[in-house]
Design an enzyme around this catalytic site. Sequence first.
Site, PDB file in Angstrom:
ATOM      1  N   SER A  68       0.823  -1.216   0.000  1.00 55.35           N
ATOM      2  CA  SER A  68       0.000   0.000   0.000  1.00 55.35           C
ATOM      3  C   SER A  68       0.854   1.262   0.000  1.00 55.35           C
ATOM      4  O   SER A  68       2.018   1.260   0.414  1.00 55.35           O
ATOM      5  CB  SER A  68      -0.915   0.005   1.228  1.00 55.35           C
TER       6      SER A  68
HETATM    7  N1  SAM Z   1      -0.348  -5.117   4.146  1.00 51.64           N
HETATM    8  C1  SAM Z   1       0.325  -5.379   2.917  1.00 51.64           C
HETATM    9  C2  SAM Z   1       1.686  -4.791   2.845  1.00 51.64           C
HETATM   10  O1  SAM Z   1       2.113  -4.109   3.795  1.00 51.64           O
HETATM   11  O2  SAM Z   1       2.370  -5.035   1.843  1.00 51.64           O
HETATM   12  C3  SAM Z   1      -0.481  -4.996   1.698  1.00 51.64           C
HETATM   13  C4  SAM Z   1      -1.607  -5.904   1.515  1.00 51.64           C
HETATM   14  S1  SAM Z   1      -2.240  -6.063  -0.106  1.00 51.64           S
HETATM   15  C5  SAM Z   1      -2.971  -4.515  -0.380  1.00 51.64           C
HETATM   16  C6  SAM Z   1      -3.580  -7.146   0.313  1.00 51.64           C
HETATM   17  C7  SAM Z   1      -3.139  -8.554   0.636  1.00 51.64           C
HETATM   18  O3  SAM Z   1      -4.256  -9.256   1.175  1.00 51.64           O
HETATM   19  C8  SAM Z   1      -2.673  -9.337  -0.568  1.00 51.64           C
HETATM   20  O4  SAM Z   1      -1.385  -9.822  -0.361  1.00 51.64           O
HETATM   21  C9  SAM Z   1      -3.686 -10.473  -0.671  1.00 51.64           C
HETATM   22  O5  SAM Z   1      -3.148 -11.694  -1.158  1.00 51.64           O
HETATM   23  C10 SAM Z   1      -4.143 -10.607   0.769  1.00 51.64           C
HETATM   24  N2  SAM Z   1      -5.433 -11.260   0.970  1.00 51.64           N
HETATM   25  C11 SAM Z   1      -6.576 -11.131   0.261  1.00 51.64           C
HETATM   26  N3  SAM Z   1      -7.556 -11.895   0.803  1.00 51.64           N
HETATM   27  C12 SAM Z   1      -7.003 -12.502   1.885  1.00 51.64           C
HETATM   28  C13 SAM Z   1      -7.502 -13.418   2.849  1.00 51.64           C
HETATM   29  N4  SAM Z   1      -8.765 -13.853   2.852  1.00 51.64           N
HETATM   30  N5  SAM Z   1      -6.665 -13.826   3.821  1.00 51.64           N
HETATM   31  C14 SAM Z   1      -5.375 -13.408   3.863  1.00 51.64           C
HETATM   32  N6  SAM Z   1      -4.846 -12.562   2.967  1.00 51.64           N
HETATM   33  C15 SAM Z   1      -5.656 -12.108   1.987  1.00 51.64           C
END
Ligand code: SAM
Length: 224
Positions: A68
Amino acid sequence: MTAARGNDAFGMVRDRMVEEQLARRGIRDPRVLTAMRLTARHLFVEEALWPRAYGDHPLPIGQGQTISQPYMVALMTQTLEVEPEDRILEIGTGSGYQAAILSMLAAKVFTIERHGALARRAREAFDALDIHNIAIRIGDGSIGWSSYAPYNGIIVTAASPDVPGPLLEQLSPEGGRLVIPVGGQSFQQLRVITRHGEKYDTRDDVGCTFVPLVGRHGWSEDGK
Ligand code: SAM
């Protein structure tokens, strides 16, 4: 707060990021600003992207996912109001950067990522930075991580159509806070929920755009 972990070539770039993108836009919590100043964000993206690592935007991290924008990381962290003794749950580890910031502010961070490749890379980054208070799990974070509940704070860094019930249940009844983007797939509101016993106070904060939360209490794989 642990020792500096930003003793590297990007220190001045990070200082500028904190001043221009965060402090000037209203991020006031000194602990959040310090954590963002000290954490080497470039180590959470591939080397080819290092020159853009401190820009005012998200960046790709593989698997169609993103790290993000620094401002959004700071805003969500500030909104979570983390205390040094807190246990925090993050859903959506991605690169691991948000968890690394939280690990400087809280006693223990639990983070869940559905893509194994991203979780493994995040673990390598935590090891490289000598961060030892993060537990990482591969799986569906929309059901939370009940074995370590309750949490003082839960942060969801992916967009959900609604607030997953298990996350509400796993919040501490004594003022636990949940920060989660809720809305459609292209635009959401940052929702902030505070639990007092069985009462949940809810407010909507800024608009935002996150990749979807895919799981039992989020979106399905085909986007429905
Ligand atoms: N917090 C992260 C960082 O600092 O890089 C950015 C997160 S990214 C915007 C969103 C993440 O949520 C992705 O890596 C995606 O694979 C994960 N995601 C989506 N659905 C999910 C779920 N049900 N459980 C765990 N992770 C999930």
